[in-house]
Design a protein around this motif. Structure first.
Motif, mmCIF file in Angstrom:
data_model
loop_
_atom_site.group_PDB
_atom_site.id
_atom_site.type_symbol
_atom_site.label_atom_id
_atom_site.label_comp_id
_atom_site.label_asym_id
_atom_site.label_seq_id
_atom_site.Cartn_x
_atom_site.Cartn_y
_atom_site.Cartn_z
ATOM 1 N N SER A 23 0.801 -1.224 0.000
ATOM 2 C CA SER A 23 0.000 0.000 0.000
ATOM 3 C C SER A 23 0.836 1.278 0.000
ATOM 4 O O SER A 23 0.294 2.367 -0.186
ATOM 5 N N VAL A 24 2.154 1.163 0.182
ATOM 6 C CA VAL A 24 3.025 2.333 0.324
ATOM 7 C C VAL A 24 4.047 2.345 -0.812
ATOM 8 O O VAL A 24 4.631 1.307 -1.137
ATOM 9 N N GLN A 25 4.253 3.499 -1.426
ATOM 10 C CA GLN A 25 5.239 3.601 -2.505
ATOM 11 C C GLN A 25 6.641 3.864 -1.980
ATOM 12 O O GLN A 25 7.630 3.446 -2.580
ATOM 13 N N CYS A 26 6.732 4.547 -0.857
ATOM 14 C CA CYS A 26 8.050 4.956 -0.355
ATOM 15 C C CYS A 26 8.009 5.050 1.162
ATOM 16 O O CYS A 26 7.031 5.536 1.733
ATOM 17 N N THR A 27 9.062 4.581 1.809
ATOM 18 C CA THR A 27 9.229 4.751 3.251
ATOM 19 C C THR A 27 10.505 5.538 3.488
ATOM 20 O O THR A 27 11.562 5.184 2.968
ATOM 21 N N VAL A 28 10.395 6.611 4.256
ATOM 22 C CA VAL A 28 11.556 7.418 4.638
ATOM 23 C C VAL A 28 11.519 7.571 6.151
ATOM 24 O O VAL A 28 10.516 8.044 6.696
ATOM 25 N N GLU A 155 26.446 11.191 8.504
ATOM 26 C CA GLU A 155 25.621 10.038 8.842
ATOM 27 C C GLU A 155 25.338 9.276 7.545
ATOM 28 O O GLU A 155 25.703 9.716 6.461
ATOM 29 N N TYR A 156 24.660 8.134 7.680
ATOM 30 C CA TYR A 156 24.363 7.292 6.527
ATOM 31 C C TYR A 156 22.876 7.333 6.200
ATOM 32 O O TYR A 156 22.028 7.410 7.094
ATOM 33 N N ILE A 157 22.580 7.258 4.910
ATOM 34 C CA ILE A 157 21.216 7.051 4.419
ATOM 35 C C ILE A 157 21.284 5.858 3.468
ATOM 36 O O ILE A 157 21.975 5.915 2.451
ATOM 37 N N PHE A 158 20.595 4.789 3.803
ATOM 38 C CA PHE A 158 20.613 3.588 2.978
ATOM 39 C C PHE A 158 19.340 3.518 2.134
ATOM 40 O O PHE A 158 18.252 3.843 2.606
ATOM 41 N N MET A 159 19.485 3.058 0.903
ATOM 42 C CA MET A 159 18.356 2.891 -0.013
ATOM 43 C C MET A 159 18.164 1.395 -0.275
ATOM 44 O O MET A 159 19.074 0.722 -0.761
ATOM 45 N N PHE A 160 16.976 0.890 0.063
ATOM 46 C CA PHE A 160 16.637 -0.521 -0.131
ATOM 47 C C PHE A 160 15.476 -0.641 -1.117
ATOM 48 O O PHE A 160 14.589 0.208 -1.149
ATOM 49 N N ALA A 172 14.385 14.022 -11.149
ATOM 50 C CA ALA A 172 13.624 14.726 -10.118
ATOM 51 C C ALA A 172 14.516 15.335 -9.051
ATOM 52 O O ALA A 172 14.105 16.272 -8.360
ATOM 53 N N ILE A 173 15.725 14.792 -8.896
ATOM 54 C CA ILE A 173 16.654 15.338 -7.901
ATOM 55 C C ILE A 173 17.997 15.669 -8.544
ATOM 56 O O ILE A 173 19.028 15.713 -7.880
ATOM 57 N N GLY A 174 17.974 15.884 -9.866
ATOM 58 C CA GLY A 174 19.212 16.180 -10.572
ATOM 59 C C GLY A 174 19.850 17.473 -10.096
ATOM 60 O O GLY A 174 19.200 18.360 -9.541
ATOM 61 N N GLN A 175 21.145 17.571 -10.332
ATOM 62 C CA GLN A 175 21.904 18.766 -9.972
ATOM 63 C C GLN A 175 22.254 19.554 -11.230
ATOM 64 O O GLN A 175 22.470 18.959 -12.293
ATOM 65 N N PRO A 176 22.306 20.875 -11.138
ATOM 66 C CA PRO A 176 22.672 21.665 -12.325
ATOM 67 C C PRO A 176 24.033 21.253 -12.860
ATOM 68 O O PRO A 176 24.969 21.019 -12.092
ATOM 69 N N LEU A 177 24.137 21.154 -14.180
ATOM 70 C CA LEU A 177 25.423 20.840 -14.792
ATOM 71 C C LEU A 177 26.391 22.005 -14.619
ATOM 72 O O LEU A 177 25.983 23.159 -14.517
ATOM 73 N N SER A 178 27.666 21.698 -14.585
ATOM 74 C CA SER A 178 28.684 22.738 -14.456
ATOM 75 C C SER A 178 28.720 23.584 -15.718
ATOM 76 O O SER A 178 28.270 23.165 -16.795
ATOM 77 N N GLU A 179 29.312 24.769 -15.579
ATOM 78 C CA GLU A 179 29.427 25.657 -16.744
ATOM 79 C C GLU A 179 30.237 24.995 -17.845
ATOM 80 O O GLU A 179 29.943 25.141 -19.038
ATOM 81 N N GLU A 268 12.642 15.074 1.391
ATOM 82 C CA GLU A 268 12.125 15.624 0.140
ATOM 83 C C GLU A 268 12.877 15.058 -1.058
ATOM 84 O O GLU A 268 12.272 14.699 -2.078
ATOM 85 N N LEU A 269 14.199 14.932 -0.955
ATOM 86 C CA LEU A 269 14.974 14.343 -2.037
ATOM 87 C C LEU A 269 14.571 12.883 -2.262
ATOM 88 O O LEU A 269 14.381 12.446 -3.397
ATOM 89 N N CYS A 270 14.456 12.141 -1.162
ATOM 90 C CA CYS A 270 14.077 10.725 -1.264
ATOM 91 C C CYS A 270 12.700 10.563 -1.901
ATOM 92 O O CYS A 270 12.487 9.689 -2.756
ATOM 93 N N ILE A 271 11.771 11.409 -1.486
ATOM 94 C CA ILE A 271 10.395 11.315 -1.974
ATOM 95 C C ILE A 271 10.301 11.702 -3.438
ATOM 96 O O ILE A 271 9.613 11.050 -4.232
#
Length: 331
Positions: A23-28, A155-160, A172-179, A268-271
């Motif tokens: 029933s859940v798409q994401c757990t953080v 600290e650590y953040i693990f993705m399972f 969705a969480i991309g970073q701007p490319l360098s110049e 927010e990044l994880c979601i």
């Protein structure tokens, strides 16, 4: 099924058993760390005499998270480490303990426990896929009065995941490319009519591409910083590099904060990368309501549990203050 967009005042293990499977798409979540703080509640996680007791209790919870998570969902776990003391704790109330790690080796006083990795490997033994470890770099981390080692500021953040293929949107969480990259005509063609995807890989696949290039447009702000983020879909930006595995995010408190609050930008990044608008996000240790707030910011629904009624009240007041009339509604 329990009501959604609600923080339920109950032990999370009790609450999880009331939820429907898949029933859940994401757990953080960021559970209480072992022997770091006493939340003055009977049966709380984190006050076990040994690290092994802590890990076993946490595994009972992650087994239920596995049950309620959708097959294409992701589970994000934030956990900090600690050092072993002969009492097993900083607490004077704790009696002397003799503890061993998962390999049966006894801990020595002052020794780094390595608890985040022990937890991650134990969770993997339940059938989870350990897909990645994120380093949360805290540039303004708490000082430590130590002279025989460096001060910790990470600290650590693990993705399972439950299976090799899952929903994951790197843009969705991309970073701007360098110049320099933006000036490289081999990578950024202003005449591009649509998104250019890497030749190899797809969301959640091995050897995933290093960048996604978007149609010509203006670069938006970094979504890691909620103070400047436009909260617009990443597809509206011009060009993004795949986010790196070290997240430099300063801890930020708020008035009346519960003292183990993590910054809104982490959930927010994880979601953003592992859910779609309207999806359901779970936090079994809701604390001050940070995951609920991040879910609402991004147009997702949420459900959470918190054993301490004082923190539930604090979280609900925070949501009401931040979201106003939209409190309890996604988006």
């Amino acid at each position: 099924m329990l009501p959604i967009n609600e923080i339920h005042t109950m032990d999370c293990l009790q609450g999880l058993t009331k939820m429907s499977a898949d029933s859940v798409q994401c757990t953080v979540t960021s559970p209480p760390y072992w022997r770091q703080r006493d939340y003055n509640h009977k049966g709380q996680l984190g006050q076990e005499p040994t690290p092994e007791g802590y890990i076993n209790n946490l595994l009972a919870i992650t087994a239920q998270i596995h049950r309620v998570l959708r097959p294409d969902g992701l589970f994000w776990l934030n956990l900090g480490d600690g050092f072993y003391h002969s009492s097993g704790s900083r607490s004077k109330r704790a009696g002397a303990t003799i503890a061993q790690d998962l390999l049966g080796t006894a801990y020595q006083p002052k020794e780094l426990i390595g608890l985040p990795w022990q937890v991650a490997l134990a969770i993997r033994s339940q059938g989870w896929m350990l897909r990645q470890e994120i380093i949360w770099h805290k540039p303004n981390g708490m000082p430590e009065s130590v002279k025989d080692r460096c001060t910790r500021n990470h600290e650590y953040i693990f993705m399972f995941s439950k299976q090799p293929d899952y929903y994951y949107d790197p843009a969705a969480i991309g970073q701007p490319l360098s110049e320099a990259t933006l000036k490289d005509k081999r990578l950024c063609n202003p005449c591009v009519a649509g998104p250019i995807r890497p030749q190899r890989g797809y969301p959640g696949a091995a050897q995933q591409g290093s960048r996604l290039l978007r149609p010509n447009g203006t670069l938006s702000t970094d979504p890691a910083d909620p103070a400047t983020a436009s909260r617009q879909p990443a597809a509206q930006s011009q060009a993004w590099a795949n986010r790196r595995s070290v997240w430099t995010i300063a801890p930020k408190g708020f008035k009346g904060a519960h003292y183990a609050t993590f910054p809104t930008s982490i959930p927010e990044l994880c979601i953003r990368c592992s859910t779609r608008p309207g999806d359901l996000v779970l936090d079994p240790f809701m604390g001050a309501g940070t995951t609920a707030l991040a879910s609402s910011y991004t147009g997702r629904s949420y459900i959470g549990f918190e054993i301490n009624p004082t923190y539930v009240k604090l979280a609900k007041n925070r949501l009401l203050r931040e979201l106003g009339l939209f409190c309890g509604q996604p988006g």
